[in-house]
Design a protein around this motif. Sequence first.
Motif, PDB file in Angstrom:
ATOM      1  N   VAL A 128      18.661  -6.634  -4.099  1.00 51.75           N
ATOM      2  CA  VAL A 128      19.095  -5.545  -4.969  1.00 51.75           C
ATOM      3  C   VAL A 128      17.985  -4.741  -5.636  1.00 51.75           C
ATOM      4  CG1 VAL A 128      21.318  -6.580  -5.445  1.00 51.75           C
ATOM      5  CG2 VAL A 128      19.393  -7.148  -6.898  1.00 51.75           C
ATOM      6  N   ARG A 129      16.748  -5.137  -5.528  1.00 56.55           N
ATOM      7  CA  ARG A 129      15.677  -4.361  -6.156  1.00 56.55           C
ATOM      8  C   ARG A 129      14.392  -4.560  -5.366  1.00 56.55           C
ATOM      9  NH1 ARG A 129      13.991  -8.092 -11.325  1.00 56.55           N
ATOM     10  NH2 ARG A 129      13.809  -9.937 -10.067  1.00 56.55           N
ATOM     11  N   GLY A 130      13.455  -3.693  -5.587  1.00 60.51           N
ATOM     12  CA  GLY A 130      12.209  -3.783  -4.849  1.00 60.51           C
ATOM     13  C   GLY A 130      12.410  -3.386  -3.398  1.00 60.51           C
ATOM     14  N   PHE A 131      11.784  -4.082  -2.500  1.00 62.04           N
ATOM     15  CA  PHE A 131      11.881  -3.840  -1.056  1.00 62.04           C
ATOM     16  C   PHE A 131      13.091  -4.605  -0.541  1.00 62.04           C
ATOM     17  CE2 PHE A 131      10.502  -4.607   3.388  1.00 62.04           C
ATOM     18  CZ  PHE A 131      10.282  -3.298   3.766  1.00 62.04           C
ATOM     19  N   THR A 132      14.176  -3.909  -0.279  1.00 64.12           N
ATOM     20  CA  THR A 132      15.467  -4.515   0.053  1.00 64.12           C
ATOM     21  C   THR A 132      15.633  -4.706   1.566  1.00 64.12           C
ATOM     22  OG1 THR A 132      16.629  -2.421   0.306  1.00 64.12           O
ATOM     23  CG2 THR A 132      16.485  -3.342  -1.941  1.00 64.12           C
ATOM     24  N   PRO A 133      16.651  -5.460   1.985  1.00 65.72           N
ATOM     25  CA  PRO A 133      16.925  -5.595   3.418  1.00 65.72           C
ATOM     26  C   PRO A 133      17.159  -4.242   4.104  1.00 65.72           C
ATOM     27  CG  PRO A 133      18.154  -7.236   2.202  1.00 65.72           C
ATOM     28  CD  PRO A 133      17.539  -6.306   1.190  1.00 65.72           C
ATOM     29  N   ALA A 134      17.807  -3.319   3.411  1.00 74.49           N
ATOM     30  CA  ALA A 134      18.019  -1.989   3.993  1.00 74.49           C
ATOM     31  C   ALA A 134      16.684  -1.286   4.239  1.00 74.49           C
ATOM     32  CB  ALA A 134      18.910  -1.145   3.087  1.00 74.49           C
ATOM     33  N   ASP A 135      15.762  -1.410   3.278  1.00 71.16           N
ATOM     34  CA  ASP A 135      14.420  -0.843   3.456  1.00 71.16           C
ATOM     35  C   ASP A 135      13.716  -1.501   4.636  1.00 71.16           C
ATOM     36  OD1 ASP A 135      14.736   0.719   1.113  1.00 71.16           O
ATOM     37  OD2 ASP A 135      13.905  -0.888  -0.136  1.00 71.16           O
TER      38      ASP A 135
END
Length: 86
Positions: free
Chosen positions: A38-45
């Motif tokens: 949910v924050r930082g470098f996410t799975p989507a990123d």
Amino acid sequence: MAGNVMDFVAEQHRGAVVARLRAHLWEGGFLVVGCRVVRGFTPADLDVAATAAGLRLEHRFATWDLRPWHTEADFCVSILRNEHAG
């Protein structure tokens, strides 16, 4: 890459870091990346950066002890496969 390593890389350089890591893999090799959901470098990123770098998501887990991935997880471990020669 254990933990949240990519959280400490400037956002504009994250794609280049993933691409550079792929360059060190043998064809068929894999990269294991842990990141928050949910924050930082996410799975989507990660999915965007991995696809751009030529890596394919092979597995995703909710924990380092490989519990199954689910959308309510707060962490993920992704196994990315390099299908191209370095």
